[in-house]
Write a protein that holds these residues in place. Structure first.
Motif, PDB file in Angstrom:
ATOM      1  N   VAL A  18       5.557  -0.583  11.249  1.00 17.19           N
ATOM      2  CA  VAL A  18       4.636  -0.452  10.121  1.00 17.19           C
ATOM      3  C   VAL A  18       3.542   0.560  10.434  1.00 17.19           C
ATOM      4  O   VAL A  18       3.165   1.376   9.580  1.00 17.19           O
ATOM      5  CB  VAL A  18       4.036  -1.823   9.761  1.00 17.19           C
ATOM      6  N   ALA A  19       3.013   0.544  11.655  1.00 20.80           N
ATOM      7  CA  ALA A  19       1.967   1.501  12.023  1.00 20.80           C
ATOM      8  C   ALA A  19       2.487   2.925  11.937  1.00 20.80           C
ATOM      9  O   ALA A  19       1.788   3.833  11.436  1.00 20.80           O
ATOM     10  CB  ALA A  19       1.458   1.196  13.431  1.00 20.80           C
ATOM     11  N   LYS A  20       3.700   3.154  12.409  1.00 20.96           N
ATOM     12  CA  LYS A  20       4.283   4.498  12.321  1.00 20.96           C
ATOM     13  C   LYS A  20       4.512   4.899  10.867  1.00 20.96           C
ATOM     14  O   LYS A  20       4.279   6.053  10.478  1.00 20.96           O
ATOM     15  CB  LYS A  20       5.594   4.541  13.099  1.00 20.96           C
ATOM     16  N   ALA A  21       4.959   3.940  10.047  1.00 16.17           N
ATOM     17  CA  ALA A  21       5.185   4.244   8.631  1.00 16.17           C
ATOM     18  C   ALA A  21       3.870   4.531   7.916  1.00 16.17           C
ATOM     19  O   ALA A  21       3.806   5.426   7.063  1.00 16.17           O
ATOM     20  CB  ALA A  21       5.915   3.076   7.963  1.00 16.17           C
ATOM     21  N   CYS A  22       2.817   3.776   8.237  1.00 15.89           N
ATOM     22  CA  CYS A  22       1.507   4.032   7.624  1.00 15.89           C
ATOM     23  C   CYS A  22       1.051   5.458   7.893  1.00 15.89           C
ATOM     24  O   CYS A  22       0.504   6.137   7.005  1.00 15.89           O
ATOM     25  CB  CYS A  22       0.472   3.044   8.161  1.00 15.89           C
ATOM     26  N   ARG A  23       1.264   5.907   9.113  1.00 14.47           N
ATOM     27  CA  ARG A  23       0.860   7.281   9.441  1.00 14.47           C
ATOM     28  C   ARG A  23       1.715   8.295   8.710  1.00 14.47           C
ATOM     29  O   ARG A  23       1.201   9.261   8.141  1.00 14.47           O
ATOM     30  CB  ARG A  23       0.938   7.492  10.950  1.00 14.47           C
ATOM     31  N   ALA A  24       3.038   8.088   8.705  1.00 19.88           N
ATOM     32  CA  ALA A  24       3.934   9.040   8.052  1.00 19.88           C
ATOM     33  C   ALA A  24       3.678   9.113   6.551  1.00 19.88           C
ATOM     34  O   ALA A  24       3.565  10.210   5.968  1.00 19.88           O
ATOM     35  CB  ALA A  24       5.387   8.659   8.326  1.00 19.88           C
ATOM     36  N   VAL A  25       3.578   7.965   5.915  1.00 19.25           N
ATOM     37  CA  VAL A  25       3.388   7.936   4.463  1.00 19.25           C
ATOM     38  C   VAL A  25       1.973   8.368   4.099  1.00 19.25           C
ATOM     39  O   VAL A  25       1.771   9.141   3.148  1.00 19.25           O
ATOM     40  CB  VAL A  25       3.695   6.533   3.905  1.00 19.25           C
ATOM     41  N   VAL A  56       0.838  -1.203   0.000  1.00 18.80           N
ATOM     42  CA  VAL A  56       0.000   0.000   0.000  1.00 18.80           C
ATOM     43  C   VAL A  56       0.873   1.253   0.000  1.00 18.80           C
ATOM     44  O   VAL A  56       0.651   2.199  -0.773  1.00 18.80           O
ATOM     45  CB  VAL A  56      -0.939  -0.013   1.225  1.00 18.80           C
ATOM     46  N   MET A  57       1.873   1.285   0.874  1.00 19.74           N
ATOM     47  CA  MET A  57       2.716   2.477   0.995  1.00 19.74           C
ATOM     48  C   MET A  57       3.581   2.693  -0.238  1.00 19.74           C
ATOM     49  O   MET A  57       3.852   3.829  -0.619  1.00 19.74           O
ATOM     50  CB  MET A  57       3.566   2.391   2.252  1.00 19.74           C
ATOM     51  N   ARG A  58       4.028   1.608  -0.870  1.00 19.73           N
ATOM     52  CA  ARG A  58       4.813   1.787  -2.101  1.00 19.73           C
ATOM     53  C   ARG A  58       3.961   2.449  -3.182  1.00 19.73           C
ATOM     54  O   ARG A  58       4.454   3.297  -3.936  1.00 19.73           O
ATOM     55  CB  ARG A  58       5.344   0.431  -2.582  1.00 19.73           C
ATOM     56  N   ARG A  59       2.697   2.056  -3.272  1.00 19.47           N
ATOM     57  CA  ARG A  59       1.819   2.694  -4.252  1.00 19.47           C
ATOM     58  C   ARG A  59       1.590   4.169  -3.885  1.00 19.47           C
ATOM     59  O   ARG A  59       1.581   5.039  -4.767  1.00 19.47           O
ATOM     60  CB  ARG A  59       0.501   1.937  -4.319  1.00 19.47           C
ATOM     61  N   LEU A  60       1.417   4.462  -2.604  1.00 23.67           N
ATOM     62  CA  LEU A  60       1.247   5.854  -2.175  1.00 23.67           C
ATOM     63  C   LEU A  60       2.485   6.683  -2.512  1.00 23.67           C
ATOM     64  O   LEU A  60       2.369   7.827  -2.971  1.00 23.67           O
ATOM     65  CB  LEU A  60       0.971   5.909  -0.675  1.00 23.67           C
ATOM     66  N   MET A  61       3.663   6.122  -2.283  1.00 24.93           N
ATOM     67  CA  MET A  61       4.885   6.853  -2.609  1.00 24.93           C
ATOM     68  C   MET A  61       4.986   7.098  -4.108  1.00 24.93           C
ATOM     69  O   MET A  61       5.347   8.197  -4.548  1.00 24.93           O
ATOM     70  CB  MET A  61       6.107   6.063  -2.128  1.00 24.93           C
ATOM     71  N   ARG A  62       4.661   6.085  -4.903  1.00 23.04           N
ATOM     72  CA  ARG A  62       4.750   6.231  -6.359  1.00 23.04           C
ATOM     73  C   ARG A  62       3.798   7.317  -6.864  1.00 23.04           C
ATOM     74  O   ARG A  62       4.193   8.186  -7.646  1.00 23.04           O
ATOM     75  CB  ARG A  62       4.428   4.894  -7.029  1.00 23.04           C
ATOM     76  N   ASP A  63       2.550   7.262  -6.394  1.00 24.27           N
ATOM     77  CA  ASP A  63       1.566   8.244  -6.846  1.00 24.27           C
ATOM     78  C   ASP A  63       1.927   9.645  -6.370  1.00 24.27           C
ATOM     79  O   ASP A  63       1.721  10.643  -7.091  1.00 24.27           O
ATOM     80  CB  ASP A  63       0.172   7.880  -6.343  1.00 24.27           C
ATOM     81  N   THR A  64       2.466   9.751  -5.161  1.00 27.31           N
ATOM     82  CA  THR A  64       2.834  11.067  -4.634  1.00 27.31           C
ATOM     83  C   THR A  64       4.013  11.643  -5.390  1.00 27.31           C
ATOM     84  O   THR A  64       4.030  12.838  -5.724  1.00 27.31           O
ATOM     85  CB  THR A  64       3.154  10.961  -3.130  1.00 27.31           C
ATOM     86  N   LEU A  65       5.000  10.813  -5.684  1.00 24.32           N
ATOM     87  CA  LEU A  65       6.147  11.298  -6.466  1.00 24.32           C
ATOM     88  C   LEU A  65       5.704  11.749  -7.852  1.00 24.32           C
ATOM     89  O   LEU A  65       6.167  12.790  -8.361  1.00 24.32           O
ATOM     90  CB  LEU A  65       7.200  10.190  -6.564  1.00 24.32           C
ATOM     91  N   ASP A  66       4.828  10.987  -8.490  1.00 19.94           N
ATOM     92  CA  ASP A  66       4.329  11.384  -9.812  1.00 19.94           C
ATOM     93  C   ASP A  66       3.621  12.736  -9.735  1.00 19.94           C
ATOM     94  O   ASP A  66       3.796  13.592 -10.617  1.00 19.94           O
ATOM     95  CB  ASP A  66       3.357  10.324 -10.352  1.00 19.94           C
ATOM     96  N   HIS A  78      12.524  17.035   1.762  1.00 16.30           N
ATOM     97  CA  HIS A  78      12.761  16.496   3.103  1.00 16.30           C
ATOM     98  C   HIS A  78      11.583  15.637   3.558  1.00 16.30           C
ATOM     99  O   HIS A  78      11.767  14.575   4.175  1.00 16.30           O
ATOM    100  CB  HIS A  78      12.995  17.639   4.090  1.00 16.30           C
ATOM    101  N   ARG A  79      10.368  16.108   3.269  1.00 24.94           N
ATOM    102  CA  ARG A  79       9.180  15.338   3.673  1.00 24.94           C
ATOM    103  C   ARG A  79       9.140  13.999   2.941  1.00 24.94           C
ATOM    104  O   ARG A  79       8.865  12.954   3.539  1.00 24.94           O
ATOM    105  CB  ARG A  79       7.926  16.159   3.359  1.00 24.94           C
ATOM    106  N   LEU A  80       9.431  14.001   1.666  1.00 25.54           N
ATOM    107  CA  LEU A  80       9.440  12.758   0.894  1.00 25.54           C
ATOM    108  C   LEU A  80      10.531  11.803   1.379  1.00 25.54           C
ATOM    109  O   LEU A  80      10.326  10.588   1.426  1.00 25.54           O
ATOM    110  CB  LEU A  80       9.639  13.078  -0.590  1.00 25.54           C
ATOM    111  N   ALA A  81      11.675  12.373   1.764  1.00 25.80           N
ATOM    112  CA  ALA A  81      12.756  11.528   2.285  1.00 25.80           C
ATOM    113  C   ALA A  81      12.339  10.866   3.594  1.00 25.80           C
ATOM    114  O   ALA A  81      12.635   9.683   3.823  1.00 25.80           O
ATOM    115  CB  ALA A  81      14.022  12.365   2.487  1.00 25.80           C
ATOM    116  N   ASP A  82      11.659  11.603   4.454  1.00 24.46           N
ATOM    117  CA  ASP A  82      11.180  11.022   5.717  1.00 24.46           C
ATOM    118  C   ASP A  82      10.178   9.901   5.455  1.00 24.46           C
ATOM    119  O   ASP A  82      10.211   8.848   6.116  1.00 24.46           O
ATOM    120  CB  ASP A  82      10.527  12.103   6.583  1.00 24.46           C
ATOM    121  N   MET A  83       9.275  10.115   4.500  1.00 24.75           N
ATOM    122  CA  MET A  83       8.304   9.082   4.142  1.00 24.75           C
ATOM    123  C   MET A  83       9.014   7.839   3.619  1.00 24.75           C
ATOM    124  O   MET A  83       8.678   6.702   3.992  1.00 24.75           O
ATOM    125  CB  MET A  83       7.323   9.623   3.100  1.00 24.75           C
ATOM    126  N   HIS A  84       9.995   8.052   2.758  1.00 24.40           N
ATOM    127  CA  HIS A  84      10.727   6.931   2.162  1.00 24.40           C
ATOM    128  C   HIS A  84      11.476   6.140   3.228  1.00 24.40           C
ATOM    129  O   HIS A  84      11.461   4.893   3.216  1.00 24.40           O
ATOM    130  CB  HIS A  84      11.704   7.457   1.114  1.00 24.40           C
TER     131      HIS A  84
END
Length: 379
Positions: A323-330, A251-261, A281-287
């Motif tokens: 994973v829960a923390k990453a879900c919130r951040a991403v 799920v998060m990989r798809r969110l990152m891809r769509d956000t980067l696009d 910086h925000r994108l780096a933290d998400m990644h």
């Protein structure tokens, strides 16, 4: 980092086959249409996983009709399903239900497992009750023996709540308490006395509250020894928790891809907003949050099959916290970088954020798992 090791060519092939199948038949609009019409049976993509791809047995031992992939196979497929936001009942059927069946071999369990692998049976795990929250031993559903000899059987009474995939299931794996302790039973959903109140979940799937009103069952319905099910229930929950961690990575990989696009295309002051340092910086933290969660999930998955119950519990809870923390951040980062349109029904990102948010609390929140790790260390 992928949840799948590069050396495992067989699992890589299965994962890639599933990804191509989902790309062809499980686009965003196709998913919405299928779920709107999937009331009493899983979406049509489910049958394709068995009949066209032969994927449902990928994790099962070869002696039980599978490919012997174990938990790494489950995690690879769950990551791929998460990337497509698939609501198919893989978690309840293959990881929880089939996992319990394969650990209790017998004529009935083996026959049902064969139906599951062929796509002819769908399983749901009816364990949680209105009062139980995340206490896995808090079960009030009652199991009473009746009869003797050839007529011996059980009477099951009680209530279960938020049973995922129950409206789609052909069989329920039900926990109940008797004087001997907790037991597990396999109950066909059409058994007299089983009543469902079905509803849609926020992520597009289906669940139900179930009442068992003096349901009479044969002795063969018992899965394993009477009163000895709590360790099996704990293991099933831990494996399911790790599986949704893998789903969350997809799920998060798809969110990152769509956000980067989006940030590469969206312009302000004549330049793409991806060139703004504060957004970088925000994108780096998400990644970083995503990759930490992915690495920890993969690491736990490699050793879970041989870990002791205590080691398994600590490792899985640690992964769930990350994973829960990453879900919130991403998730929050994706919405904020998309702006208000990030939460609309028309845009896929809103649906992915919704699923990521639900995964945060599914099988226990980050706070619950932190307390669990602390208890295990103290003990």
């Amino acid at each position: 980092m992928s949840l799948l090791t590069e050396q495992d060519d067989t699992l890589a092939m299965l994962r890639d086959s599933l990804a191509r199948y989902l790309d062809d038949r499980h686009g965003f609009e196709q998913r919405l249409h299928a779920l709107r019409h999937a009331d009493d049976a899983p979406p049509p993509f489910w049958q394709g996983l068995a009949s066209e791809l032969d994927l449902l047995g990928a994790a099962l031992p070869e002696a039980q009709g599978g490919l012997g992939g174990g938990m790494p196979a489950h995690l690879a497929l769950m990551e791929t399903l998460g990337g497509a936001l698939a609501a198919e009942p893989y978690l309840t059927t293959m990881i929880i239900g089939a996992g319990l069946l394969q650990r209790h071999p017998g004529a009935q369990a083996d026959a049902l497992l064969a139906q599951v692998v062929a796509g002819r049976a769908v399983l749901a795990f009816a364990h949680t009750e209105p009062q139980s929250r995340h206490d896995r031993a808090d079960v009030q559903a009652e199991l009473v023996r009746e009869g003797k000899g050839e007529g011996e059987g059980f009477v099951l009474s009680g209530r279960k709540s938020v049973v995922y995939a129950a409206p789609w299931a052909s069989h329920l794996v039900v926990s109940a308490r008797s004087p001997a302790g907790l037991s597990l039973l396999v109950v066909p959903k059409d058994t007299p006395g089983v009543r469902l109140r079905a509803y849609a979940t926020r992520d597009g799937g289906r669940a139900a509250d179930i009442a068992f009103d003096h349901v009479r069952l044969p002795a063969e319905a018992l899965l394993g020894a009477e009163g000895g099910a709590l360790p099996q229930i704990e293991q099933a929950h831990d494996e399911a928790t790790l599986a949704i961690c893998a789903e969350a990575v997809g799920v998060m990989r798809r969110l990152m891809r769509d956000t980067l696009d989006y940030v590469r295309q969206r312009k302000q002051f004549g330049v793409p907003i991806s060139s703004f340092q504060v957004l970088q910086h925000r994108l780096a933290d998400m990644h970083m949050a995503l990759e930490l969660a992915a690495a920890l999930t993969a690491s736990v998955g490699e050793g879970i099959d041989t870990a002791s119950p205590r080691e398994r519990a600590r490792a899985v809870s640690s992964a769930k916290v990350a994973v829960a923390k990453a879900c919130r951040a991403v998730g929050q980062g994706a919405v904020q970088l998309h702006g208000g349109m990030g939460m609309t029904e028309e845009l896929a990102v809103g649906h992915y954020v919704r699923r990521a948010t639900l995964i945060e609390g599914q099988f226990g929140s980050a706070a619950w798992h932190l307390r669990r790790v602390a208890r295990l260390r103290a003990d």
